[in-house]
Design an enzyme around this catalytic site. Structure first.
Site, PDB file in Angstrom:
ATOM      1  N   HIS A   1       0.895  -1.286   0.025  1.00 40.00           N
ATOM      2  CA  HIS A   1      -0.305  -0.369   0.353  1.00 40.00           C
ATOM      3  C   HIS A   1       0.830   1.669  -0.030  1.00 40.00           C
ATOM      4  O   HIS A   1       2.017   1.124  -0.234  1.00 40.00           O
ATOM      5  CB  HIS A   1      -1.021  -0.211   1.412  1.00 40.00           C
TER       6      HIS A   1
ATOM      7  N   HIS B   1       1.601   4.429   1.749  1.00 37.19           N
ATOM      8  CA  HIS B   1       1.851   4.847   3.291  1.00 37.19           C
ATOM      9  C   HIS B   1       3.300   4.846   3.208  1.00 37.19           C
ATOM     10  O   HIS B   1       4.172   3.635   2.908  1.00 37.19           O
ATOM     11  CB  HIS B   1       1.159   4.225   4.516  1.00 37.19           C
TER      12      HIS B   1
ATOM     13  N   ASP C   1       6.089   4.722   5.236  1.00 36.58           N
ATOM     14  CA  ASP C   1       7.087   3.622   5.225  1.00 36.58           C
ATOM     15  C   ASP C   1       7.216   2.303   4.635  1.00 36.58           C
ATOM     16  O   ASP C   1       7.910   1.866   5.219  1.00 36.58           O
ATOM     17  CB  ASP C   1       6.876   3.802   7.209  1.00 36.58           C
ATOM     18  N   HIS C   2       6.386   2.198   4.107  1.00 39.60           N
ATOM     19  CA  HIS C   2       6.205   1.294   2.645  1.00 39.60           C
ATOM     20  C   HIS C   2       6.979   1.124   1.590  1.00 39.60           C
ATOM     21  O   HIS C   2       7.428  -0.146   0.759  1.00 39.60           O
ATOM     22  CB  HIS C   2       4.680   0.261   2.791  1.00 39.60           C
TER      23      HIS C   2
ATOM     24  N   HIS D   1      -7.432  -0.844   5.032  1.00 42.71           N
ATOM     25  CA  HIS D   1      -6.222   0.066   6.400  1.00 42.71           C
ATOM     26  C   HIS D   1      -6.021   1.132   5.026  1.00 42.71           C
ATOM     27  O   HIS D   1      -5.797   2.189   5.241  1.00 42.71           O
ATOM     28  CB  HIS D   1      -4.219  -0.364   6.387  1.00 42.71           C
TER      29      HIS D   1
ATOM     30  N   ASP E   1       0.136  -3.216   6.514  1.00 45.00           N
ATOM     31  CA  ASP E   1      -0.389  -3.010   7.566  1.00 45.00           C
ATOM     32  C   ASP E   1      -1.669  -3.201   7.566  1.00 45.00           C
ATOM     33  O   ASP E   1      -2.844  -2.644   8.354  1.00 45.00           O
ATOM     34  CB  ASP E   1      -0.451  -1.438   7.525  1.00 45.00           C
TER      35      ASP E   1
ATOM     36  N   HIS F   1       3.776  -5.388  14.319  1.00 40.94           N
ATOM     37  CA  HIS F   1       3.825  -5.976  15.557  1.00 40.94           C
ATOM     38  C   HIS F   1       2.650  -5.076  16.073  1.00 40.94           C
ATOM     39  O   HIS F   1       2.569  -3.842  15.837  1.00 40.94           O
ATOM     40  CB  HIS F   1       4.963  -6.006  16.456  1.00 40.94           C
TER      41      HIS F   1
END
Ligand SMILES: [Zn+2]
Length: 244
Positions: free
Chosen positions: A52, A54, A56-57, A110, A127, A165
């Site tokens: 996806h 975002h 941080d990905h 998400h 996520d 996590h």
């Protein structure tokens, strides 16, 4: 083929699929740790998979494709940098250099077009499904996320779940206490607690247990009302967890 975690940011992993000569990365939020890993292991990058949009990905993709001109797979309806192979439900992603292929699952919730990659007994779900948790509802509804999690839960129990996590809210669950103790030992030894398996998640992840009386009870306490419908239970615990 081996799947190794390359540490990025503070607590993130870029899951890296590799053999002796090549590697593919899933959700490279940062390029530097991936480039360092490839250089130290003398590997050539063969493909990039994004779940996806975002940052941080996908934040590392632009820099990685400057160095390696490789296919970039990602959801068709999201803004993925340098995307060359738009995918959606039913598509297959083949990485011939690693002798592996994945099927694409649409798992919105998400984000609106979030995808998962499933193959070789492994699930890369970004996520959406976390160890003991699930992603927040940024662009989708509780109904969509609940359906997406149910779709993932229908995959075989021994599927390895490669994700982030989170923590939990089912205090009387024995499987969960056992899992927490096991995870604590792994962390003390400096080892990753991931991947988990779908069997673990079905035994311990409240978002996959919205029909369990203890989870329903927790949701009812939070709402101050009695609900039993699993989607409403899901929506309540997702909302609850947004607060801490
Ligand atoms: Zn995200």
């Amino acid at each position: 083929m081996e799947i190794v975690p390359v540490k990025a940011f503070k607590d993130n992993y870029v899951w890296t699929l590799r053999n002796e000569t090549h590697a593919a990365v899933v959700d490279p939020g940062e390029a530097r740790p991936v480039l360092d890993y490839l250089a130290s292991e003398k590997l050539r990058l063969a493909a990039i998979l994004a779940t996806h949009h975002h940052p941080d990905h996908v934040g590392g993709i632009a820099e990685l494709v400057q160095k390696f001109r490789v296919p970039v797979f990602g959801p068709r309806n999201e803004p993925i940098p340098a995307l060359t192979q738009p995918v959606a439900e039913g598509d297959r992603v083949a990485i011939p250099e690693l002798g592996v292929s994945f099927s694409v699952l649409d798992i919105p919730g998400h984000t609106r077009a979030h995808v998962a990659y499933y193959g070789a007994g492994a699930l890369f779900c970004g996520d959406t499904l976390f160890a003991c948790g699930c992603g927040r509802l940024f662009e989708g509804t509780a109904e969509q996320m609940f359906a997406s999690l149910s779709k993932l839960a229908a995959l075989p129990d021994d599927t390895k779940v490669y994700c982030g996590h989170e923590y939990t809210l089912e205090p009387e669950n024995r499987a969960l206490s056992a899992r927490e103790a096991r995870d604590r030992k792994l962390r003390e030894a400096g080892r990753p607690t991931l991947p988990s398996t779908l069997a673990d998640e079905k035994a311990t992840n409240p978002f996959l247990r919205c029909r369990e009386p203890a989870v329903v009870e927790s949701a009812n306490k939070y709402l101050g009302a009695r609900v039993a419908d699993p989607v409403r239970v899901f929506a309540a615990i997702r909302d609850w967890k947004n607060r801490f």
